[in-house]
Scaffold this motif. Structure first.
Motif, PDB file in Angstrom:
ATOM      1  N   UNK A   1      -2.613  14.623   7.028  1.00  0.00           N
ATOM      2  CA  UNK A   1      -2.114  13.374   7.633  1.00  0.00           C
ATOM      3  C   UNK A   1      -2.299  12.152   6.739  1.00  0.00           C
ATOM      4  N   UNK A   2      -3.338  12.164   5.906  1.00  0.00           N
ATOM      5  CA  UNK A   2      -3.584  10.994   5.048  1.00  0.00           C
ATOM      6  C   UNK A   2      -2.495  10.797   4.004  1.00  0.00           C
ATOM      7  N   UNK A   3      -1.635  11.793   3.814  1.00  0.00           N
ATOM      8  CA  UNK A   3      -0.567  11.654   2.818  1.00  0.00           C
ATOM      9  C   UNK A   3       0.454  10.593   3.209  1.00  0.00           C
ATOM     10  N   UNK A   4       0.537  10.262   4.508  1.00  0.00           N
ATOM     11  CA  UNK A   4       1.507   9.256   4.944  1.00  0.00           C
ATOM     12  C   UNK A   4       0.899   7.856   4.966  1.00  0.00           C
ATOM     13  N   UNK A   5      -0.412   7.721   4.666  1.00  0.00           N
ATOM     14  CA  UNK A   5      -1.039   6.398   4.689  1.00  0.00           C
ATOM     15  C   UNK A   5      -0.366   5.417   3.734  1.00  0.00           C
ATOM     16  N   UNK A   6       0.022   5.810   2.502  1.00  0.00           N
ATOM     17  CA  UNK A   6       0.660   4.834   1.591  1.00  0.00           C
ATOM     18  C   UNK A   6       1.950   4.253   2.139  1.00  0.00           C
ATOM     19  N   UNK A   7       2.616   4.936   3.092  1.00  0.00           N
ATOM     20  CA  UNK A   7       3.837   4.375   3.671  1.00  0.00           C
ATOM     21  C   UNK A   7       3.518   3.304   4.709  1.00  0.00           C
ATOM     22  N   UNK A   8       2.273   3.275   5.185  1.00  0.00           N
ATOM     23  CA  UNK A   8       1.899   2.336   6.246  1.00  0.00           C
ATOM     24  C   UNK A   8       1.123   1.146   5.692  1.00  0.00           C
ATOM     25  N   UNK A   9       0.226   1.401   4.729  1.00  0.00           N
ATOM     26  CA  UNK A   9      -0.638   0.357   4.177  1.00  0.00           C
ATOM     27  C   UNK A   9      -0.453   0.286   2.670  1.00  0.00           C
ATOM     28  N   UNK A  10      -0.488  -0.901   2.159  1.00  0.00           N
ATOM     29  CA  UNK A  10      -0.355  -1.101   0.714  1.00  0.00           C
ATOM     30  C   UNK A  10      -1.687  -0.812   0.027  1.00  0.00           C
ATOM     31  N   UNK A  11      -1.578  -0.253  -1.163  1.00  0.00           N
ATOM     32  CA  UNK A  11      -2.767  -0.043  -1.989  1.00  0.00           C
ATOM     33  C   UNK A  11      -3.150  -1.359  -2.676  1.00  0.00           C
ATOM     34  N   UNK A  12      -4.450  -1.596  -2.924  1.00  0.00           N
ATOM     35  CA  UNK A  12      -5.561  -0.737  -2.491  1.00  0.00           C
ATOM     36  C   UNK A  12      -5.979  -1.069  -1.058  1.00  0.00           C
ATOM     37  N   UNK A  13      -6.504  -0.081  -0.364  1.00  0.00           N
ATOM     38  CA  UNK A  13      -7.044  -0.272   0.974  1.00  0.00           C
ATOM     39  C   UNK A  13      -8.227   0.669   1.155  1.00  0.00           C
ATOM     40  N   UNK A  14      -8.836   0.618   2.324  1.00  0.00           N
ATOM     41  CA  UNK A  14     -10.066   1.382   2.552  1.00  0.00           C
ATOM     42  C   UNK A  14      -9.825   2.882   2.536  1.00  0.00           C
ATOM     43  N   UNK A  15      -8.544   3.289   2.659  1.00  0.00           N
ATOM     44  CA  UNK A  15      -8.239   4.727   2.703  1.00  0.00           C
ATOM     45  C   UNK A  15      -7.646   5.240   1.392  1.00  0.00           C
ATOM     46  N   UNK A  16      -7.561   4.386   0.412  1.00  0.00           N
ATOM     47  CA  UNK A  16      -6.873   4.774  -0.826  1.00  0.00           C
ATOM     48  C   UNK A  16      -7.513   5.983  -1.494  1.00  0.00           C
ATOM     49  N   UNK A  17      -8.826   6.069  -1.437  1.00  0.00           N
ATOM     50  CA  UNK A  17      -9.514   7.147  -2.140  1.00  0.00           C
ATOM     51  C   UNK A  17      -9.367   8.498  -1.456  1.00  0.00           C
ATOM     52  N   UNK A  18      -9.020   8.501  -0.171  1.00  0.00           N
ATOM     53  CA  UNK A  18      -8.910   9.788   0.539  1.00  0.00           C
ATOM     54  C   UNK A  18      -7.492  10.319   0.540  1.00  0.00           C
ATOM     55  N   UNK A  19      -6.542   9.557  -0.022  1.00  0.00           N
ATOM     56  CA  UNK A  19      -5.148  10.014  -0.048  1.00  0.00           C
ATOM     57  C   UNK A  19      -4.977  10.982  -1.205  1.00  0.00           C
ATOM     58  N   UNK A  20      -4.540  12.231  -0.964  1.00  0.00           N
ATOM     59  CA  UNK A  20      -4.331  13.182  -2.069  1.00  0.00           C
ATOM     60  C   UNK A  20      -3.128  12.778  -2.915  1.00  0.00           C
TER      61      UNK A  20
END
Length: 942
Positions: A429-448
């Motif tokens: 599920x974390x693969x879709x995080x970049x479509x929702x939040x701009x980098x860098x963010x608190x989840x950037x390191x967990x996105x494969x």
């Protein structure tokens, strides 16, 4: 016809040269990198080629001349050092696989052959073995005799029970041979150790079928094609039937065995019909562009050749997915052969003297090509087809769904993209995080950082994806106006979407992927890697997913917070998923899915937490409100075997509403029966509680007749439940009073003294030794049964049942003197004497039975005592011989004449070691005080 795509690609060519033409073709893979190719020519020669699949080089290995007539068909028998069987000029010729030895022609009855077909057995087939009674050969000393019989034995078919199906590995091959108006079923037996030495046996002869042009033999049936139509022939019975006839104006029949499904394809001009082994049509018809000269099978595709073209069709729909030209139009008949015995990736087609090889393009490359051309539907269809055929792994399937989803997403087709994401089991599920939040963010390191095949741009926020997509549409529109073809969806040209609509669609569909409440709750309620729960509290609370938060609290050991949420749900449904108190929600109870109200489901989840090991104070704190919603859940909490720290019975009673009598009684019953509590006060409290419930039931039942009309009507609906409750409570009370010795009988008697609980009072009086009062109660009851008031009939059976159930433990003489005789004047003259006599007889027999039981127990006890004494005597008189060679089992010193000791486990130590080890622990480390030793001889065998 669908758009053409590259299913196969050209790998090699070969030309015979001259005027000779290819009439027969067969492929035989001998390794992963080499395939033997057999060519039959119109001049009667058999040519052997070798194709190196790594270098795509074709080499000519040898040839042999069979006859001046064309070679009609070729069969490769065996893999390594096998044989080759060819049909030429009506005869069968046998050769070695490398064409290095002289050719042998099979004679006798095998002449004038039109068609030959080898028998094929399907997977898990239970087909019949046709067994010969003798082995005949056309090269043995009995050749003359066999020629008289036709160079073969005609034998009856035999059902093969003990004959294995792997005879082909021993050099046995079975064929159907069409000769004129008959068909022979023969077995060819090749001895691989003796070169081309072989023999054949005629297993069955079937008459009356002429003009056969093509044959397929699958399991127990032969399908034959003639100019008139197709017939089904049983190789067991020899009977035949027509599958269907051909039109008057049609091409010759053509059959193709489909080895993947073990079906047969029947051609009628350009229409193909698939039938099973029984000749029954399966599925719809397949319509080709033209009548094929030859048909082959490549994985889940059908390949047809004819008129210089090769077409590849889907088996299910018949749609053409690729068309390849390999010769000029009108070049004559073409042949096709596929590598069906190997990996199934090689094809060979012929036209005149030319031979062309094709290899199947890997599935990954086919899918990549379709995705590059934005033909997503075809790519999805191919992936689904591969999955249904078991051609790809589960991991690869998930990878492909995710890859297609990304491409659809960047093409602004968000709904289809999310559908593909949801089908991918490996996509995180974390693969879709970049479509929702701009980098860098608190989840950037967990996105494969998975780039997949690199066919799509890197993930970016939806605003950028939509803007880039709209620019691409405008650019494609400009190129199209300039006359250039662009792979953009036609719908975007005809009805261009707005930026706002696309962003709204993107957010809604990605939310659909992430807002999977059931999956989210399943994750939270099972073992998970959500380490920082505090970060999720605010998100789940603000989004209203309190159930998920409660599950997460419970799995992380934060039971107090979880219970607080479940208690909140019982007060305010709008905080959870239930907007209406009447809504029913699914709940898994004892592996069974039931439906409960929202309030009951919350209480059930709270009870599930409290059943596990937790703080007793927490259990007592929430027990009250759980019992108010459903007493059953409270009982489950109190009687849980999973709890490691016991609850205090006094505190439990204080925590539960005194009106919840059933909960307290069930709890007391569990403590006494399951936990073996021996506290006299607890036993007395349980008996008092049951007695109070019994008194209430009796009072309610006695008050029903005295109620007014309205009250009587109100009571009518509850009479059944009240009587059942009274029966259940009184039965439990009587059972407990008879089984327990720890309660205070006088305290119970004081409570029920003035009531009508006569049987209970009789049990209690007998418990305190007042047998006379027991007899008086029985007499009173007998009087009530035998002389009822208000004009009622005597209840003889009830009186007999009373004595039968409660008189067996009494003295029959006292019963006769104190009960029967004292009531003699009250007995009705109408009472059957047999009822009374039967009862007295039962009492006397029970008394004798009790006396004999006591004698048996006494004698058994004496026997056990004698056996125990004997076993002890034998053990104490047991001898142990010590000599000069005897050693101490501890220090291994010689014992000689030293003092020694022997333990019950027969170990011997010197006195010094005995003093060190002690008398209860032997050298083996066994402590006989904690781990008692029992030998078989000590056990009583009576």
């Amino acid at each position: 016809m669908s758009k053409s795509r590259a299913v196969v690609e050209l790998t090699a060519r070969f030309d015979l040269g001259g005027d000779d033409k290819i009439r027969a073709l067969s492929l035989s893979p001998i390794s992963d990198s080499q395939t033997l190719v057999y060519l039959g020519t119109s001049s009667g020669s058999l040519i052997l080629l070798s194709l190196d699949t790594l270098t795509n080089i074709v080499s000519r290995l040898g040839s042999v001349s069979l006859s001046a007539s064309p070679v009609e068909s070729i069969f490769v028998l065996g893999e390594e050092r096998g044989k080759v069987l060819a049909l030429c000029n009506g005869y069968l010729f046998l050769m070695d696989s490398l064409l290095s030895q002289p050719t042998k022609r099979l004679g006798g009855v095998l002449k004038g052959i039109n068609v030959v077909a080898r028998r094929v057995r399907g997977r898990d087939s239970s087909s019949t073995d046709l067994l010969p009674s003798e082995i005949s050969t056309d090269s043995s000393s009995s050749k003359k005799f066999l020629q008289l019989l036709g160079a073969g034995n005609l034998v009856n078919d035999v059902k093969g029970k003990d004959f294995p199906h792997d005879r082909v590995h021993q050099g046995h091959y079975v064929f159907a041979v069409a000769i004129g108006e008959r068909m022979l079923l023969i077995e060819l037996q090749c001895d691989e150790k003796e070169g081309l030495s072989s023999s054949f046996v005629v297993l069955k002869e079937i008459l009356g079928i002429g003009g056969i042009k093509t044959l397929v033999w699958l399991d127990d049936y032969v399908i034959a094609g003639t100019v008139k139509g197709y017939s089904l022939i049983s190789c067991v019975t020899g009977q035949s039937g027509v599958i269907f006839t051909l039109p008057d104006v049609s091409g010759p029949p053509l059959l193709k065995l489909l080895c993947k499904e073990w079906k047969v394809l029947l051609l009628v001009d350009n229409v193909g019909v698939v039938v099973d082994t029984n000749g029954q049509p399966i599925g719809g018809s397949l319509v080709f562009q033209r009548r094929p000269d030859s048909v082959g099978e490549l994985s889940f595709y059908l390949v047809t050749v004819g008129d210089g073209k090769m077409e590849i069709h889907q088996k299910k729909s018949g749609a053409c997915v690729q068309s390849v030209s390999f010769g000029p139009q009108g070049c004559g008949p073409s042949l096709l052969a596929a590598d069906e015995a190997g990996d199934g990736n090689l094809l060979a087609v012929t036209t005149l003297s030319k031979l062309i090889f094709y290899r199947r393009v890997p599935y990954e490359e086919q899918i990549k090509d379709l995705l590059r051309k934005k033909r997503y539907r075809e790519a999805i269809s191919l992936v689904e087809e591969l999955d249904s055929q078991g051609e790809i792994s589960k991991d690869m399937l998930s990878f492909l769904h995710a890859q297609i989803g990304y491409l659809l997403l960047f093409d602004l087709r968000f709904e289809e993209a999310v559908n593909q994401f949801l089908k991918s089991e490996e996509m995180e599920p974390s693969e879709v995080f970049p479509f929702i939040m701009r980098d860098p963010n608190r989840w950037s390191l967990v996105v494969p950082r998975n780039r997949y095949w690199g066919l799509h741009p890197p993930p970016a926020p939806f605003e950028d994806v939509v803007d880039n997509g709209l620019m691409a549409i405008q650019r494609a529109n400009f190129l199209r106006k300039a006359g250039m073809d662009t792979p953009v969806d036609e719908e975007f040209f005809s009805n261009p979407p707005s930026r706002a609509d696309l962003l709204d669609s993107a957010i809604k569909n990605i939310t659909r992927a992430l807002n999977r409440i059931e999956d989210m709750e399943n994750l939270a309620s099972s073992e998970n890697n959500c380490v920082v729960v505090e970060e999720l509290e605010t998100l789940l609370t603000e989004s209203g997913h309190l159930r998920t938060l409660a599950f997460l609290y419970a799995t992380k050991g934060m039971s107090a917070k979880a219970l607080a949420i479940w208690r909140l749900f019982t007060k305010n449904y709008s905080s959870g998923l239930w907007q209406d108190s009447d809504d029913l929600v699914p709940y898994l109870h004892d592996n069974e899915l039931i439906r409960l109200s929202g309030k009951e489901a919350a209480a059930a989840e709270a009870a599930r937490i409290l059943e596990e090991p937790c703080d007793p104070e927490l259990t007592l704190q929430h027990l009250s409100w759980i019992s108010e919603i459903n007493p059953l859940f409270a009982i489950q909490v109190l009687t849980s075997d999973k709890r490691t720290e016991e609850l205090s019975p006094e505190q439990v009673i204080q925590a539960i509403d005194p009106k919840k009598v059933e909960i307290i009684q069930r709890y007391f019953q569990w403590l006494i029966e399951e936990r073996d509590y021996t506290d006299p006060q607890l036993h007395t409290s349980y008996a008092l509680s049951l007695a109070k419930s019994a008194l209430e039931c009796v009072e309610v039942q006695n008050g029903i007749p005295e109620a007014d009309a309205g009250g009587r009507e109100a009571h009518d609906c509850n009479v059944g439940s009240i009587s059942l409750l009274e029966s259940d409570v009184r039965e439990r009370l009587q059972t407990f009073l008879q089984s327990s010795d720890l309660y205070d009988p006088e305290e119970i008697l004081e409570l029920i003294e003035g009531s009508e609980l006569w049987l209970e009072k009789a049990i209690l009086y007998r418990r305190i030794g007042q047998e006379t009062l027991v007899l008086q109660i029985l007499a009173l009851l007998l009087d009530m049964y035998l002389d009822p008031q208000n004009g009622k009939e005597p209840m003889f059976k009830a009186a007999v049942r009373l004595l039968h159930n409660h008189g067996a433990s009494l003295d029959p003489l006292q019963v006769l003197e104190s009960c029967i005789m004292s009531n003699l004047q009250k007995l009705s003259p109408d009472m059957p004497l047999k009822l009374a006599s039967d009862t007295i007889l039962r009492m006397l027999r029970a008394r004798v039975h009790h006396h004999r039981q006591g004698q048996i127990v006494h004698n058994i006890s004496r026997a056990l005592d004698v056996d125990s004494r004997l076993a002890r005597l034998e053990e104490r008189s047991r001898h142990m011989q010590i000599n000069d060679e005897s050693l101490c089992d501890s220090c291994y010193a010689r014992l000689g004449t030293k003092l020694f000791a022997m333990y019950p486990d027969d170990t011997i130590v010197c006195y010094k070691c005995y003093r060190r080890l002690g008398e209860s622990k032997s050298v083996t480390g066994r402590d006989f005080k904690r781990d008692v030793l029992i030998k078989p001889g000590w056990l009583v065998n009576r």
